[in-house]
Design a protein around this motif. Sequence first.
Motif, mmCIF file in Angstrom:
data_model
loop_
_atom_site.group_PDB
_atom_site.id
_atom_site.type_symbol
_atom_site.label_atom_id
_atom_site.label_comp_id
_atom_site.label_asym_id
_atom_site.label_seq_id
_atom_site.Cartn_x
_atom_site.Cartn_y
_atom_site.Cartn_z
ATOM 1 N N ASP A 51 0.731 -1.146 -0.192
ATOM 2 C CA ASP A 51 0.044 0.009 0.007
ATOM 3 C C ASP A 51 0.903 1.292 -0.207
ATOM 4 N N ALA A 52 2.062 0.988 -0.422
ATOM 5 C CA ALA A 52 2.800 2.489 -0.602
ATOM 6 C C ALA A 52 2.284 3.355 -1.482
ATOM 7 N N ASP A 53 2.614 4.780 -1.187
ATOM 8 C CA ASP A 53 1.876 5.656 -2.276
ATOM 9 C C ASP A 53 2.732 5.498 -3.855
ATOM 10 N N ILE A 54 3.871 5.180 -3.975
ATOM 11 C CA ILE A 54 4.575 4.882 -5.353
ATOM 12 C C ILE A 54 4.999 3.470 -5.185
ATOM 13 N N ARG A 55 4.560 2.575 -6.258
ATOM 14 C CA ARG A 55 5.175 1.208 -6.382
ATOM 15 C C ARG A 55 5.804 1.394 -7.430
ATOM 16 N N VAL A 56 7.368 1.099 -7.232
ATOM 17 C CA VAL A 56 8.074 0.987 -8.481
ATOM 18 C C VAL A 56 7.645 -0.149 -9.123
ATOM 19 N N ASP A 57 7.809 -0.073 -10.678
ATOM 20 C CA ASP A 57 7.494 -1.223 -11.671
ATOM 21 C C ASP A 57 8.679 -2.401 -11.133
ATOM 22 N N PRO A 58 7.907 -3.599 -11.113
ATOM 23 C CA PRO A 58 8.955 -4.449 -10.752
ATOM 24 C C PRO A 58 10.280 -4.880 -11.509
ATOM 25 N N GLY A 59 9.978 -4.317 -12.794
ATOM 26 C CA GLY A 59 11.403 -4.293 -13.481
ATOM 27 C C GLY A 59 12.469 -3.069 -13.407
ATOM 28 N N ASP A 60 11.944 -2.286 -12.498
ATOM 29 C CA ASP A 60 12.910 -0.905 -12.683
ATOM 30 C C ASP A 60 13.653 -1.036 -11.240
ATOM 31 N N VAL A 61 14.524 -0.102 -11.062
ATOM 32 C CA VAL A 61 15.227 -0.218 -9.967
ATOM 33 C C VAL A 61 15.190 1.377 -9.278
ATOM 34 N N LEU A 62 15.315 1.319 -8.062
ATOM 35 C CA LEU A 62 15.281 2.660 -7.190
ATOM 36 C C LEU A 62 16.634 2.888 -6.839
ATOM 37 N N LEU A 63 17.179 3.990 -6.951
ATOM 38 C CA LEU A 63 18.529 4.320 -6.730
ATOM 39 C C LEU A 63 18.722 5.532 -5.915
ATOM 40 N N PRO A 64 19.763 5.955 -5.261
ATOM 41 C CA PRO A 64 20.039 7.271 -4.914
ATOM 42 C C PRO A 64 20.157 8.112 -5.940
ATOM 43 N N GLY A 65 19.772 9.421 -5.620
ATOM 44 C CA GLY A 65 20.247 10.183 -6.909
ATOM 45 C C GLY A 65 21.713 10.569 -6.612
ATOM 46 N N GLY A 66 22.176 10.753 -7.994
ATOM 47 C CA GLY A 66 23.590 10.886 -8.511
ATOM 48 C C GLY A 66 24.038 12.191 -7.643
ATOM 49 N N VAL A 67 25.598 12.207 -7.259
ATOM 50 C CA VAL A 67 26.314 13.252 -6.851
ATOM 51 C C VAL A 67 27.409 13.674 -7.691
ATOM 52 N N ASP A 68 27.394 14.415 -8.513
ATOM 53 C CA ASP A 68 28.620 14.714 -9.134
ATOM 54 C C ASP A 68 29.504 16.046 -8.625
ATOM 55 N N THR A 69 30.447 15.505 -8.437
ATOM 56 C CA THR A 69 31.428 16.617 -7.879
ATOM 57 C C THR A 69 32.349 17.214 -8.690
ATOM 58 N N HIS A 70 32.079 16.978 -10.097
ATOM 59 C CA HIS A 70 33.198 17.774 -11.016
ATOM 60 C C HIS A 70 32.341 18.223 -12.026
ATOM 61 N N VAL A 71 31.688 19.494 -12.165
ATOM 62 C CA VAL A 71 30.738 19.906 -12.997
ATOM 63 C C VAL A 71 31.193 21.489 -13.310
ATOM 64 N N HIS A 72 31.486 21.777 -14.584
ATOM 65 C CA HIS A 72 31.638 23.148 -14.671
ATOM 66 C C HIS A 72 30.563 24.081 -15.331
ATOM 67 N N LEU A 73 29.826 24.870 -14.601
ATOM 68 C CA LEU A 73 28.604 25.783 -14.807
ATOM 69 C C LEU A 73 28.965 26.938 -15.811
ATOM 70 N N ASN A 74 29.992 27.361 -15.476
ATOM 71 C CA ASN A 74 30.847 28.647 -16.215
ATOM 72 C C ASN A 74 30.340 29.897 -15.898
ATOM 73 N N GLU A 75 29.025 30.130 -15.112
ATOM 74 C CA GLU A 75 28.335 31.159 -14.764
ATOM 75 C C GLU A 75 28.771 31.844 -13.395
ATOM 76 N N PRO A 76 29.139 33.263 -13.561
ATOM 77 C CA PRO A 76 28.856 34.027 -14.746
ATOM 78 C C PRO A 76 30.351 34.220 -15.545
ATOM 79 N N GLY A 77 30.076 34.962 -16.707
ATOM 80 C CA GLY A 77 31.374 35.453 -17.301
ATOM 81 C C GLY A 77 31.235 34.363 -18.794
ATOM 82 N N ARG A 78 30.958 33.182 -18.684
ATOM 83 C CA ARG A 78 30.944 32.430 -20.026
ATOM 84 C C ARG A 78 29.642 31.696 -19.815
ATOM 85 N N THR A 79 28.590 32.429 -19.678
ATOM 86 C CA THR A 79 27.095 31.602 -19.563
ATOM 87 C C THR A 79 26.807 31.365 -20.872
ATOM 88 N N GLU A 80 27.300 31.940 -21.817
ATOM 89 C CA GLU A 80 27.129 31.210 -23.214
ATOM 90 C C GLU A 80 27.484 29.951 -23.582
#
Length: 441
Positions: free
Chosen positions: A42-71
């Motif tokens: 009776d959970a509010d959300i039942r994940v489809d039996p063929g799918d997998v529940l994961l923790p969200g990813g943690v990406d510690t190496h990302v260049h977002l470039n803003e401000p200055g090179r936002t283009e």
Amino acid sequence: MPEPSSFTISAAHAVSPTGVGPLTVTVTNGTIATVTSAETPDADIRVDPGDVLLPGGVDTHVHLNEPGRTEWEGFASGTAAAAAGGVTTVLDMPLNSIPSTTSPEALATKRSAAAGKLSVDLGYWGGAVPQNLGHLEQLWDEGVFGFKCFTLPSGVDEFEPLDAGQLHRAMTEIASFHGLLIVHAEDEKTIEAAPARHSRAYADFLNSRPAEAELRAIELVIATMRETGCRTHLLHLSSARGLELVAAARAEGLPLSVETCPHYLCLSAETIPDGAPEFKCCPPIRDAGNQEALWQGLLDGLIDIVVTDHSPSTRARKFAGDGDLQLAWGGIAGVQVGYTAMLDAATRRGIGLERVARWMSQGPAELMSVPNKGGLVVGHDADLAIWSPRTPLTVDAAALRHRNPISAWHGYQSIGSITDVWLRGNHLDGTKPIGHELFRS
């Protein structure tokens, strides 16, 4: 779906720190309140039996470039791409923005530019450059997660590299307040001595960034660690030959950690066409034998984490020189694809998905002191993702959400895809700028 932050979700297959199995997670006010090793009908959300529940990813190496090179990229587009790829936390590199994040004032400028734009939670790295040595603790006290440096020119004039003496000064200073240095380790003199002819041929570019350049720089880093005791992290290891040096350093007890990237683990030099600068990155994607050795390094624990080094640019900058790989910008846009690519590759190799979650969620969060992230664990933020191995994906660069639709992952075929993502219990659809700024734990 129940909104925004209190519900139960149950899955026959969920990834926890102990493995993959049935799990029910109760979310209360955006935080994981209970975790039970069983399904709940009776959970509010039942994940489809063929799918997998994961923790969200943690990406510690990302260049977002803003401000200055936002283009090139920005907070809104880059974090929307992360969310779409199941990544719920990112740490922003101190370059290629203008100003670089090398002072408290520059960090304040970053924070102001990010306000109201974040689709995922975000923290900041500081930079260690010649001009701010002796003042790094001020930036640490403002909440950065550590300090990035280069041992050769970074590619942008405003973020200068450290020579051997400056590296020693930086590491001595950072060790004094128990901080963390993260290093782009390639040796400038080795690269200067390598052949670097202007060419569209990927083999010529690869020859211009030899593995020896990584080895010499890693040797310098380890020798300086030995003298200073500074906790140090090697960024984007591309050459598996460096793993012998890593193993020896750890046997000495030196506090050295290592990352690599999905593009080094899933793409190889043999399959890269000539005149395709979307595949150019530094250090470069190497051959298939090296790729296999990197996988073994991961499985053996010599490589700690896998992050994307998401570093996009404009089309004009990426295709400068009409495919001349010496002139093109070096960087791969991968924050939306990296988690999917690694889940796909692990499945094909028979590697448990709990290992991927360790490399791309729990490990980065623990290693970089990101609080309350990285696992389906009581007390952590309810950052969740669903991986569906029954939903094939062929990556279309034009459909990716980062700013410029260019990616080495275009055409990559995965057996599955990320279908749903939650940030602190809020279901994400790419339209909610609800991300928070994060500070070290």
